[in-house]
Design a protein around this motif. Sequence first.
Motif, PDB file in Angstrom:
ATOM      1  N   MET A   1       6.302  21.780  25.980  1.00 53.81           N
ATOM      2  CA  MET A   1       4.880  21.923  25.721  1.00 53.81           C
ATOM      3  C   MET A   1       4.144  21.958  27.056  1.00 53.81           C
ATOM      4  N   VAL A   2       3.170  22.856  27.158  1.00 54.03           N
ATOM      5  CA  VAL A   2       2.334  22.925  28.348  1.00 54.03           C
ATOM      6  C   VAL A   2       0.885  22.730  27.938  1.00 54.03           C
ATOM      7  N   LEU A   3       0.268  21.707  28.512  1.00 54.22           N
ATOM      8  CA  LEU A   3      -1.160  21.482  28.335  1.00 54.22           C
ATOM      9  C   LEU A   3      -1.870  22.132  29.512  1.00 54.22           C
ATOM     10  N   GLU A   4      -2.882  22.935  29.217  1.00 51.39           N
ATOM     11  CA  GLU A   4      -3.623  23.608  30.274  1.00 51.39           C
ATOM     12  C   GLU A   4      -4.999  22.982  30.394  1.00 51.39           C
ATOM     13  N   LEU A   5      -5.293  22.454  31.581  1.00 56.57           N
ATOM     14  CA  LEU A   5      -6.596  21.854  31.870  1.00 56.57           C
ATOM     15  C   LEU A   5      -7.329  22.762  32.850  1.00 56.57           C
ATOM     16  N   THR A   6      -8.417  23.372  32.386  1.00 58.27           N
ATOM     17  CA  THR A   6      -9.228  24.248  33.224  1.00 58.27           C
ATOM     18  C   THR A   6     -10.489  23.493  33.601  1.00 58.27           C
ATOM     19  N   ARG A   7     -10.698  23.327  34.899  1.00 57.61           N
ATOM     20  CA  ARG A   7     -11.796  22.495  35.413  1.00 57.61           C
ATOM     21  C   ARG A   7     -12.984  23.303  35.912  1.00 57.61           C
ATOM     22  N   THR A   8     -14.144  22.629  35.850  1.00 54.36           N
ATOM     23  CA  THR A   8     -15.360  23.079  36.523  1.00 54.36           C
ATOM     24  C   THR A   8     -15.832  21.896  37.356  1.00 54.36           C
ATOM     25  N   TYR A   9     -16.041  22.130  38.642  1.00 51.05           N
ATOM     26  CA  TYR A   9     -16.393  21.052  39.569  1.00 51.05           C
ATOM     27  C   TYR A   9     -17.901  20.948  39.777  1.00 51.05           C
ATOM     28  N   PHE A  10     -18.390  19.728  39.810  1.00 50.25           N
ATOM     29  CA  PHE A  10     -19.781  19.439  40.126  1.00 50.25           C
ATOM     30  C   PHE A  10     -19.798  18.291  41.134  1.00 50.25           C
ATOM     31  N   PRO A  11     -20.867  18.128  41.909  1.00 50.50           N
ATOM     32  CA  PRO A  11     -20.924  17.015  42.865  1.00 50.50           C
ATOM     33  C   PRO A  11     -20.814  15.636  42.196  1.00 50.50           C
ATOM     34  N   PRO A 117       4.385  12.920  19.527  1.00 49.10           N
ATOM     35  CA  PRO A 117       5.590  13.368  18.817  1.00 49.10           C
ATOM     36  C   PRO A 117       6.527  14.209  19.685  1.00 49.10           C
ATOM     37  N   ILE A 118       5.962  15.001  20.576  1.00 49.74           N
ATOM     38  CA  ILE A 118       6.776  15.820  21.484  1.00 49.74           C
ATOM     39  C   ILE A 118       7.578  14.906  22.421  1.00 49.74           C
ATOM     40  N   LEU A 119       6.894  13.927  23.006  1.00 50.00           N
ATOM     41  CA  LEU A 119       7.558  13.001  23.927  1.00 50.00           C
ATOM     42  C   LEU A 119       8.600  12.138  23.205  1.00 50.00           C
ATOM     43  N   GLU A 120       8.316  11.775  21.967  1.00 51.16           N
ATOM     44  CA  GLU A 120       9.275  10.960  21.207  1.00 51.16           C
ATOM     45  C   GLU A 120      10.543  11.735  20.887  1.00 51.16           C
ATOM     46  N   ARG A 121      10.462  13.067  20.882  1.00 52.78           N
ATOM     47  CA  ARG A 121      11.657  13.910  20.688  1.00 52.78           C
ATOM     48  C   ARG A 121      12.368  14.168  22.020  1.00 52.78           C
ATOM     49  N   GLN A 122      11.954  13.446  23.063  1.00 50.18           N
ATOM     50  CA  GLN A 122      12.535  13.599  24.404  1.00 50.18           C
ATOM     51  C   GLN A 122      12.296  14.992  24.985  1.00 50.18           C
ATOM     52  N   GLU A 123      11.257  15.667  24.521  1.00 52.32           N
ATOM     53  CA  GLU A 123      10.898  16.964  25.084  1.00 52.32           C
ATOM     54  C   GLU A 123       9.846  16.752  26.166  1.00 52.32           C
ATOM     55  N   SER A 124       9.750  17.686  27.091  1.00 53.46           N
ATOM     56  CA  SER A 124       8.819  17.505  28.199  1.00 53.46           C
ATOM     57  C   SER A 124       7.428  18.032  27.838  1.00 53.46           C
ATOM     58  N   VAL A 125       6.442  17.383  28.428  1.00 55.65           N
ATOM     59  CA  VAL A 125       5.057  17.823  28.317  1.00 55.65           C
ATOM     60  C   VAL A 125       4.556  18.023  29.739  1.00 55.65           C
ATOM     61  N   GLN A 126       4.172  19.251  30.029  1.00 51.59           N
ATOM     62  CA  GLN A 126       3.689  19.580  31.366  1.00 51.59           C
ATOM     63  C   GLN A 126       2.177  19.758  31.321  1.00 51.59           C
ATOM     64  N   LEU A 127       1.519  19.327  32.386  1.00 53.02           N
ATOM     65  CA  LEU A 127       0.080  19.499  32.530  1.00 53.02           C
ATOM     66  C   LEU A 127      -0.154  20.481  33.667  1.00 53.02           C
ATOM     67  N   LEU A 128      -0.839  21.570  33.369  1.00 54.75           N
ATOM     68  CA  LEU A 128      -1.166  22.576  34.368  1.00 54.75           C
ATOM     69  C   LEU A 128      -2.674  22.516  34.606  1.00 54.75           C
ATOM     70  N   ILE A 129      -3.071  22.119  35.818  1.00 51.01           N
ATOM     71  CA  ILE A 129      -4.484  21.985  36.147  1.00 51.01           C
ATOM     72  C   ILE A 129      -4.915  23.137  37.037  1.00 51.01           C
ATOM     73  N   THR A 130      -5.931  23.871  36.584  1.00 49.41           N
ATOM     74  CA  THR A 130      -6.501  24.978  37.356  1.00 49.41           C
ATOM     75  C   THR A 130      -8.023  24.853  37.284  1.00 49.41           C
ATOM     76  N   SER A 131      -8.722  25.747  38.007  1.00 48.62           N
ATOM     77  CA  SER A 131     -10.179  25.774  37.899  1.00 48.62           C
ATOM     78  C   SER A 131     -10.597  27.179  37.508  1.00 48.62           C
ATOM     79  N   ASN A 132     -11.792  27.284  36.961  1.00 42.91           N
ATOM     80  CA  ASN A 132     -12.261  28.602  36.543  1.00 42.91           C
ATOM     81  C   ASN A 132     -13.233  29.194  37.559  1.00 42.91           C
ATOM     82  N   LEU A 133     -12.919  28.996  38.828  1.00 49.15           N
ATOM     83  CA  LEU A 133     -13.775  29.549  39.897  1.00 49.15           C
ATOM     84  C   LEU A 133     -13.491  31.028  40.086  1.00 49.15           C
TER      85      LEU A 133
END
Length: 133
Positions: A1-11, A117-133
């Motif tokens: 499983m891949v979770l995609e986190l798309t960021r917007t940066y503010f001060p 549930p994914i982790l309990e099945r010993q499967e990997s969960v990846q987090l991909l962090i990008t920005s929408n710049l």
Amino acid sequence: MVLELTRTYFPEGTNGKLECDGKFICYTIELPWKNNEKRVSCIPEGKYFIRKRYSQKFKWHLEVVDVQNRSLILFHPANNALKELNGCISPVTKLSGPGLGLMSRKAFEKLKTIVHPILERQESVQLLITSNL
């Protein structure tokens, strides 16, 4: 499983959108980007793995592992990044401003029902962090 986190940066904070296979899960709030400084910055963009973790404070939650020069980067409930986060990522149901969100516990529970549930099945969960710049 891949979770995609798309960021917007503010001060004042970082807002994001968390998706899996193009399906919206929740929004996220984080600290502003300050060169990966401990306790004051969100973590760098990149690929990470997530594992289940238990603590007295947060009970079962999620930890982002192998973040360069950082430790204990967690997914946990919070509605105000500057007041409640030290570099962690907080799922929120609705964004209410830079680094601010609403109904975090609800979003956190939704995320856990998808990821645990994914982790309990010993499967990997990846987090991909990008920005929408």
